[in-house]
Motif scaffolding. Structure first.
Motif, PDB file in Angstrom:
ATOM      1  N   VAL A   9       0.831  -1.219   0.000  1.00  0.00           N
ATOM      2  CA  VAL A   9       0.000   0.000   0.000  1.00  0.00           C
ATOM      3  C   VAL A   9       0.859   1.260   0.000  1.00  0.00           C
ATOM      4  CG1 VAL A   9      -2.201  -0.870   0.947  1.00  0.00           C
ATOM      5  CG2 VAL A   9      -0.459  -0.073   2.516  1.00  0.00           C
ATOM      6  N   MET A  58       0.618   3.823  -3.124  1.00  0.00           N
ATOM      7  CA  MET A  58       0.246   5.232  -2.901  1.00  0.00           C
ATOM      8  C   MET A  58       1.311   6.162  -3.502  1.00  0.00           C
ATOM      9  SD  MET A  58       0.707   8.129  -1.045  1.00  0.00           S
ATOM     10  CE  MET A  58       1.631   7.754   0.419  1.00  0.00           C
ATOM     11  N   ASN A  89       0.997   6.213  -7.191  1.00  0.00           N
ATOM     12  CA  ASN A  89      -0.186   6.949  -7.646  1.00  0.00           C
ATOM     13  C   ASN A  89      -0.027   8.464  -7.542  1.00  0.00           C
ATOM     14  OD1 ASN A  89      -1.669   4.752  -8.455  1.00  0.00           O
ATOM     15  ND2 ASN A  89      -2.598   4.426  -6.451  1.00  0.00           N
ATOM     16  N   HIS A 139     -12.530  -2.049  -6.221  1.00  0.00           N
ATOM     17  CA  HIS A 139     -11.401  -1.341  -6.807  1.00  0.00           C
ATOM     18  C   HIS A 139     -10.832  -2.093  -8.024  1.00  0.00           C
ATOM     19  CE1 HIS A 139      -7.998   1.278  -6.880  1.00  0.00           C
ATOM     20  NE2 HIS A 139      -7.115   0.363  -6.506  1.00  0.00           N
ATOM     21  N   TYR A 182     -14.425   5.774  -1.902  1.00  0.00           N
ATOM     22  CA  TYR A 182     -12.962   5.650  -1.808  1.00  0.00           C
ATOM     23  C   TYR A 182     -12.448   6.318  -0.540  1.00  0.00           C
ATOM     24  CZ  TYR A 182     -11.441   3.409  -6.133  1.00  0.00           C
ATOM     25  OH  TYR A 182     -11.174   2.487  -7.109  1.00  0.00           O
ATOM     26  N   ASN A 233     -10.760   4.316   2.539  1.00  0.00           N
ATOM     27  CA  ASN A 233      -9.374   4.608   2.922  1.00  0.00           C
ATOM     28  C   ASN A 233      -9.268   5.060   4.375  1.00  0.00           C
ATOM     29  OD1 ASN A 233      -7.137   4.245   0.838  1.00  0.00           O
ATOM     30  ND2 ASN A 233      -8.890   4.929  -0.374  1.00  0.00           N
ATOM     31  N   ASN A 252      -3.866   8.686  -0.198  1.00  0.00           N
ATOM     32  CA  ASN A 252      -4.948   8.051  -0.954  1.00  0.00           C
ATOM     33  C   ASN A 252      -6.205   8.904  -1.045  1.00  0.00           C
ATOM     34  OD1 ASN A 252      -3.561   5.813  -1.719  1.00  0.00           O
ATOM     35  ND2 ASN A 252      -4.381   4.446  -0.137  1.00  0.00           N
TER      36      ASN A 252
END
Ligand code: HEM
Length: 254
Positions: free
Chosen positions: A51, A55, A58, A152, A192, A196, A240
């Motif tokens: 994760v 992140m 992204n 997702h 989302y 999160n 996120n």
């Protein structure tokens, strides 16, 4: 005088003889609560790594479509031409799937084990309530994150729930456009954000418990553990949650 001594040794009275068949070390270890906690902790660490990198990767969304799409292509072609296209990514995906299954199975079987027997009673009602609250929180947040993950993947990997582009076609390689299109639907963006926040709760308790599960629970490190858990969960959640907010606010757009 000649003594007749038996050559075969017999157990001394009271010696426990296990009738259990010896099993492979890992299977034996995993049958204990300590073993399950180790598996849960190690698989948790691996997924925390995922994760965090997911992140960070992204964040390229803020650099624009070319950068994010190029990064996604880079992941798909890792080590190419040394390895075939996609091979390394599939190995990493395989590892992640194994970690997820190990995490879910150890969580489930620990719950069963705890329900079957609680040999050590809690010292006080407060201790019981704290432990019970933490495990309930982990169960609920874990189940919400798992359902988020299914959505997702359907949304951004398989495009099943993401065919809302101008031409109604999902193009896997257009990662930036897929993400923006998805978050432009406000209920999706809100989902989302909520998921999160739940992930953050899960990560906070998880990052705190890892040390306990691995037996590194000297009270001297408690302040450090708490800071680590808080920092890790906050970084992931802020990163996120910023993506759907940036799209809703029109900062990131197609
Ligand atoms: C708002 C934050 C997030 C964004 C913008 C995002 C974005 C993406 C995108 C675009 C993909 C598809 C990549 C591709 O096919 O090239 C993807 C895949 C994936 N995401 Fe996320 N993601 C986010 C949060 C999460 C979280 C919190 C988790 C885990 C709990 C997660 C787990 C995954 C997994 C497992 C995949 C599949 C990876 C693969 O197939 O290689 N994502 N994500």
């Amino acid at each position: 005088m000649a003594q007749t001594m038996s050559k075969t040794r017999v157990p001394v009275t009271g010696t426990a003889i296990s009738s259990r068949k010896r099993q492979w070390f890992f299977v034996d270890f995993y049958s204990t609560a300590v073993g399950k906690k180790y598996v849960m902790a190690i698989s948790g660490i691996a997924m925390m790594g995922f994760v965090l990198f997911h992140m960070i990767g992204n964040l390229k969304i803020y650099l624009g479509a070319t950068d994010l799409n190029h990064y996604a292509e880079f992941l798909r072609t890792l080590l190419y031409p040394l390895a075939p296209k996609g091979a390394v990514l599939w190995i990493l995906r395989g590892g992640l799937i194994v970690m997820l299954i190990a995490h879910l199975h150890s969580a489930w079987s620990l719950t069963v084990l705890n329900r079957q027997a609680r040999p050590v009673k809690y010292q006080s009602r407060r201790d019981y309530e704290v432990a019970n609250f933490a495990s309930r929180t982990m169960r609920w947040s874990g189940m919400i994150v798992l359902s988020f993950l299914i959505w997702h993947l359907l949304d951004l990997t398989f495009g099943v729930t993401n065919t809302v582009g101008t031409d109604g076609v999902f193009v896997k390689a257009e990662v930036y456009e897929n993400v923006v299109r998805s978050f432009q639907r406000w209920p999706v963006a809100v989902f989302y954000i909520f998921a999160n926040l739940m992930l953050g709760t899960h990560l906070y308790h998880g990052a705190w418990s890892i040390f306990q599960s691995l037996g590194w629970n000297n009270p001297r490190f408690n302040a450090w553990r708490r800071s680590f858990a808080t920092a890790f969960a906050t970084i992931i959640v802020v990163g996120n949650v910023s993506f759907p907010i940036a799209v809703l606010a029109g900062i990131v757009t197609t």
